[in-house]
Scaffold this motif. Structure first.
Motif, PDB file in Angstrom:
ATOM      1  N   LEU A  72       0.830  -1.206   0.000  1.00  0.00           N
ATOM      2  CA  LEU A  72       0.000   0.000   0.000  1.00  0.00           C
ATOM      3  C   LEU A  72       0.868   1.262   0.000  1.00  0.00           C
ATOM      4  O   LEU A  72       0.562   2.228  -0.692  1.00  0.00           O
ATOM      5  CB  LEU A  72      -0.962  -0.004   1.194  1.00  0.00           C
ATOM      6  N   GLU A  73       1.967   1.251   0.749  1.00  0.00           N
ATOM      7  CA  GLU A  73       2.874   2.410   0.744  1.00  0.00           C
ATOM      8  C   GLU A  73       3.554   2.575  -0.613  1.00  0.00           C
ATOM      9  O   GLU A  73       3.741   3.694  -1.083  1.00  0.00           O
ATOM     10  CB  GLU A  73       3.921   2.281   1.851  1.00  0.00           C
ATOM     11  N   LEU A  74       3.911   1.470  -1.254  1.00  0.00           N
ATOM     12  CA  LEU A  74       4.514   1.551  -2.588  1.00  0.00           C
ATOM     13  C   LEU A  74       3.522   2.130  -3.600  1.00  0.00           C
ATOM     14  O   LEU A  74       3.886   2.932  -4.452  1.00  0.00           O
ATOM     15  CB  LEU A  74       4.993   0.173  -3.050  1.00  0.00           C
ATOM     16  N   VAL A  75       2.271   1.718  -3.483  1.00  0.00           N
ATOM     17  CA  VAL A  75       1.231   2.266  -4.368  1.00  0.00           C
ATOM     18  C   VAL A  75       1.091   3.763  -4.109  1.00  0.00           C
ATOM     19  O   VAL A  75       1.031   4.563  -5.058  1.00  0.00           O
ATOM     20  CB  VAL A  75      -0.116   1.519  -4.175  1.00  0.00           C
ATOM     21  N   ALA A  76       1.064   4.160  -2.839  1.00  0.00           N
ATOM     22  CA  ALA A  76       0.953   5.586  -2.497  1.00  0.00           C
ATOM     23  C   ALA A  76       2.125   6.374  -3.066  1.00  0.00           C
ATOM     24  O   ALA A  76       1.941   7.446  -3.652  1.00  0.00           O
ATOM     25  CB  ALA A  76       0.887   5.759  -0.973  1.00  0.00           C
ATOM     26  N   ARG A  77       3.322   5.845  -2.899  1.00  0.00           N
ATOM     27  CA  ARG A  77       4.511   6.537  -3.412  1.00  0.00           C
ATOM     28  C   ARG A  77       4.451   6.666  -4.934  1.00  0.00           C
ATOM     29  O   ARG A  77       4.840   7.693  -5.495  1.00  0.00           O
ATOM     30  CB  ARG A  77       5.765   5.773  -2.981  1.00  0.00           C
ATOM     31  N   THR A  78       3.915   5.644  -5.600  1.00  0.00           N
ATOM     32  CA  THR A  78       3.819   5.675  -7.063  1.00  0.00           C
ATOM     33  C   THR A  78       2.744   6.657  -7.521  1.00  0.00           C
ATOM     34  O   THR A  78       2.931   7.374  -8.508  1.00  0.00           O
ATOM     35  CB  THR A  78       3.551   4.260  -7.614  1.00  0.00           C
ATOM     36  N   LEU A 107      -4.526   4.070   4.930  1.00  0.00           N
ATOM     37  CA  LEU A 107      -3.224   4.688   5.148  1.00  0.00           C
ATOM     38  C   LEU A 107      -3.398   6.193   4.994  1.00  0.00           C
ATOM     39  O   LEU A 107      -3.882   6.655   3.960  1.00  0.00           O
ATOM     40  CB  LEU A 107      -2.216   4.158   4.127  1.00  0.00           C
ATOM     41  N   THR A 108      -3.026   6.955   6.036  1.00  0.00           N
ATOM     42  CA  THR A 108      -3.129   8.418   5.968  1.00  0.00           C
ATOM     43  C   THR A 108      -1.743   8.987   5.706  1.00  0.00           C
ATOM     44  O   THR A 108      -0.800   8.735   6.458  1.00  0.00           O
ATOM     45  CB  THR A 108      -3.734   9.003   7.262  1.00  0.00           C
ATOM     46  N   VAL A 109      -1.631   9.745   4.626  1.00  0.00           N
ATOM     47  CA  VAL A 109      -0.348  10.240   4.139  1.00  0.00           C
ATOM     48  C   VAL A 109      -0.424  11.745   3.938  1.00  0.00           C
ATOM     49  O   VAL A 109      -1.357  12.248   3.316  1.00  0.00           O
ATOM     50  CB  VAL A 109       0.018   9.557   2.793  1.00  0.00           C
ATOM     51  N   MET A 110       0.567  12.459   4.471  1.00  0.00           N
ATOM     52  CA  MET A 110       0.719  13.885   4.168  1.00  0.00           C
ATOM     53  C   MET A 110       1.572  13.975   2.909  1.00  0.00           C
ATOM     54  O   MET A 110       2.533  13.209   2.751  1.00  0.00           O
ATOM     55  CB  MET A 110       1.403  14.622   5.326  1.00  0.00           C
ATOM     56  N   THR A 111       1.237  14.897   2.015  1.00  0.00           N
ATOM     57  CA  THR A 111       1.933  15.009   0.741  1.00  0.00           C
ATOM     58  C   THR A 111       2.082  16.472   0.333  1.00  0.00           C
ATOM     59  O   THR A 111       1.228  17.294   0.674  1.00  0.00           O
ATOM     60  CB  THR A 111       1.188  14.232  -0.370  1.00  0.00           C
ATOM     61  N   THR A 112       3.139  16.755  -0.407  1.00  0.00           N
ATOM     62  CA  THR A 112       3.269  18.088  -0.989  1.00  0.00           C
ATOM     63  C   THR A 112       2.442  18.172  -2.275  1.00  0.00           C
ATOM     64  O   THR A 112       2.307  19.233  -2.862  1.00  0.00           O
ATOM     65  CB  THR A 112       4.743  18.423  -1.291  1.00  0.00           C
ATOM     66  N   PRO A 121      -7.227  -2.159  -4.347  1.00  0.00           N
ATOM     67  CA  PRO A 121      -7.472  -3.518  -3.872  1.00  0.00           C
ATOM     68  C   PRO A 121      -6.670  -3.848  -2.599  1.00  0.00           C
ATOM     69  O   PRO A 121      -6.928  -4.851  -1.953  1.00  0.00           O
ATOM     70  CB  PRO A 121      -7.008  -4.400  -5.036  1.00  0.00           C
ATOM     71  N   PHE A 122      -5.715  -3.006  -2.238  1.00  0.00           N
ATOM     72  CA  PHE A 122      -4.838  -3.263  -1.092  1.00  0.00           C
ATOM     73  C   PHE A 122      -5.200  -2.417   0.125  1.00  0.00           C
ATOM     74  O   PHE A 122      -4.596  -2.555   1.174  1.00  0.00           O
ATOM     75  CB  PHE A 122      -3.378  -3.010  -1.503  1.00  0.00           C
ATOM     76  N   GLY A 123      -6.171  -1.530  -0.030  1.00  0.00           N
ATOM     77  CA  GLY A 123      -6.609  -0.645   1.035  1.00  0.00           C
ATOM     78  C   GLY A 123      -6.814   0.758   0.493  1.00  0.00           C
ATOM     79  O   GLY A 123      -6.551   1.033  -0.683  1.00  0.00           O
ATOM     80  N   THR A 124      -7.270   1.646   1.356  1.00  0.00           N
ATOM     81  CA  THR A 124      -7.548   3.025   0.958  1.00  0.00           C
ATOM     82  C   THR A 124      -6.383   3.915   1.359  1.00  0.00           C
ATOM     83  O   THR A 124      -5.871   3.819   2.475  1.00  0.00           O
ATOM     84  CB  THR A 124      -8.845   3.516   1.628  1.00  0.00           C
ATOM     85  N   ILE A 125      -5.987   4.780   0.441  1.00  0.00           N
ATOM     86  CA  ILE A 125      -4.928   5.751   0.714  1.00  0.00           C
ATOM     87  C   ILE A 125      -5.578   7.125   0.755  1.00  0.00           C
ATOM     88  O   ILE A 125      -6.261   7.524  -0.187  1.00  0.00           O
ATOM     89  CB  ILE A 125      -3.847   5.743  -0.379  1.00  0.00           C
ATOM     90  N   GLU A 126      -5.364   7.831   1.853  1.00  0.00           N
ATOM     91  CA  GLU A 126      -5.880   9.187   1.991  1.00  0.00           C
ATOM     92  C   GLU A 126      -4.695  10.149   2.003  1.00  0.00           C
ATOM     93  O   GLU A 126      -3.887  10.137   2.922  1.00  0.00           O
ATOM     94  CB  GLU A 126      -6.678   9.323   3.277  1.00  0.00           C
ATOM     95  N   PHE A 127      -4.589  10.955   0.944  1.00  0.00           N
ATOM     96  CA  PHE A 127      -3.541  11.966   0.859  1.00  0.00           C
ATOM     97  C   PHE A 127      -4.095  13.290   1.377  1.00  0.00           C
ATOM     98  O   PHE A 127      -5.186  13.701   0.986  1.00  0.00           O
ATOM     99  CB  PHE A 127      -3.101  12.177  -0.593  1.00  0.00           C
ATOM    100  N   THR A 128      -3.335  13.957   2.240  1.00  0.00           N
ATOM    101  CA  THR A 128      -3.693  15.280   2.720  1.00  0.00           C
ATOM    102  C   THR A 128      -2.540  16.216   2.372  1.00  0.00           C
ATOM    103  O   THR A 128      -1.381  15.941   2.722  1.00  0.00           O
ATOM    104  CB  THR A 128      -3.937  15.285   4.244  1.00  0.00           C
ATOM    105  N   HIS A 129      -2.846  17.290   1.678  1.00  0.00           N
ATOM    106  CA  HIS A 129      -1.821  18.235   1.245  1.00  0.00           C
ATOM    107  C   HIS A 129      -1.220  18.972   2.441  1.00  0.00           C
ATOM    108  O   HIS A 129      -1.915  19.351   3.371  1.00  0.00           O
ATOM    109  CB  HIS A 129      -2.405  19.250   0.267  1.00  0.00           C
ATOM    110  N   THR A 130       0.096  19.181   2.380  1.00  0.00           N
ATOM    111  CA  THR A 130       0.785  20.000   3.364  1.00  0.00           C
ATOM    112  C   THR A 130       1.604  21.060   2.643  1.00  0.00           C
ATOM    113  O   THR A 130       2.135  20.808   1.559  1.00  0.00           O
ATOM    114  CB  THR A 130       1.692  19.165   4.292  1.00  0.00           C
ATOM    115  N   LYS A 131       1.681  22.229   3.259  1.00  0.00           N
ATOM    116  CA  LYS A 131       2.500  23.310   2.709  1.00  0.00           C
ATOM    117  C   LYS A 131       3.859  23.369   3.390  1.00  0.00           C
ATOM    118  O   LYS A 131       4.635  24.273   3.150  1.00  0.00           O
ATOM    119  CB  LYS A 131       1.779  24.649   2.864  1.00  0.00           C
TER     120      LYS A 131
END
Length: 189
Positions: A72-78, A107-112, A121-131
């Motif tokens: 799931l983290e690899l998918v998020a990174r991609t 998976l909760t992820v902060m992202t630029t 299919p591996f889970g839900t990824i939630e991206f939240t923008h950060t400045k």
């Protein structure tokens, strides 16, 4: 593309620990003469269960031997390639034991990059923008031997407050400790 050749190429990358691909990666790997042929070949690989579409433009090689708990983290990174991404908010606080709920398939992820939610299919990824700037991100997250960095406990709590999430999930003792650190930092400035 011939299926056997595709499997051989993907298997070679799997031996190097790579099994999550963006469409642009597959374009480079397979060297098809047209976009239509590439897409048709990918469609056949999906139909035969060799590739799974994790998200729009992101694919996972399912027979991969290197596939593990970091998928799931690899998918998020991609999905957010080229951006700074780190595990934070509820996912990080759960790892630190600061909240009682354990996000099993989220998976909760902060992202630029852009905010967004991706159901895979591996889970839900939630991206939240950060400045936050790159230095701040690197100073307040750590390498943990996984594809994405992990926010420090204080940074995950700070992110939770900044985006207006429910702070009541955070253990009272942890909240007190982190709050007292917030107050100390304000007086140092």
């Amino acid at each position: 593309m011939k299926q056997l050749d595709a499997i051989r190429k993907l298997s070679d990358f799997d031996k190097q620990g790579r099994y999550v691909y963006a469409l642009s990666d597959l374009r480079k790997i397979f060297h098809e003469d047209s976009e239509a042929n590439l897409r048709a070949g990918i469609k056949r690989l999906i139909k035969d269960g060799i590739l799974v579409r994790a998200s729009n433009g992101v694919f996972v090689y399912m027979p991969a031997r290197s596939k593990g708990s970091s998928t799931l983290e690899l998918v998020a990174r991609t999905i957010r390639r080229g951006e700074y991404n780190y595990v934070s908010l509820e996912s990080a606080l759960s790892e630190y034991g600061a909240i009682s709920q354990i996000p099993i398939d989220r998976l909760t992820v902060m992202t630029t990059g852009r905010s967004g939610e991706f159901k895979t299919p591996f889970g839900t990824i939630e991206f939240t923008h950060t400045k936050r700037n790159v230095i701040d991100i690197l100073d307040n997250s750590v390498e943990v031997g996984r594809p994405l960095r992990l926010a420090t406990q204080a940074a995950a709590y700070r992110d939770l407050k900044q985006v207006g999430r429910n702070l009541h999930l955070v253990d009272t003792e942890v909240r007190r400790a982190l709050f007292s650190n917030d107050v100390e930092n304000e007086f140092r400035m």
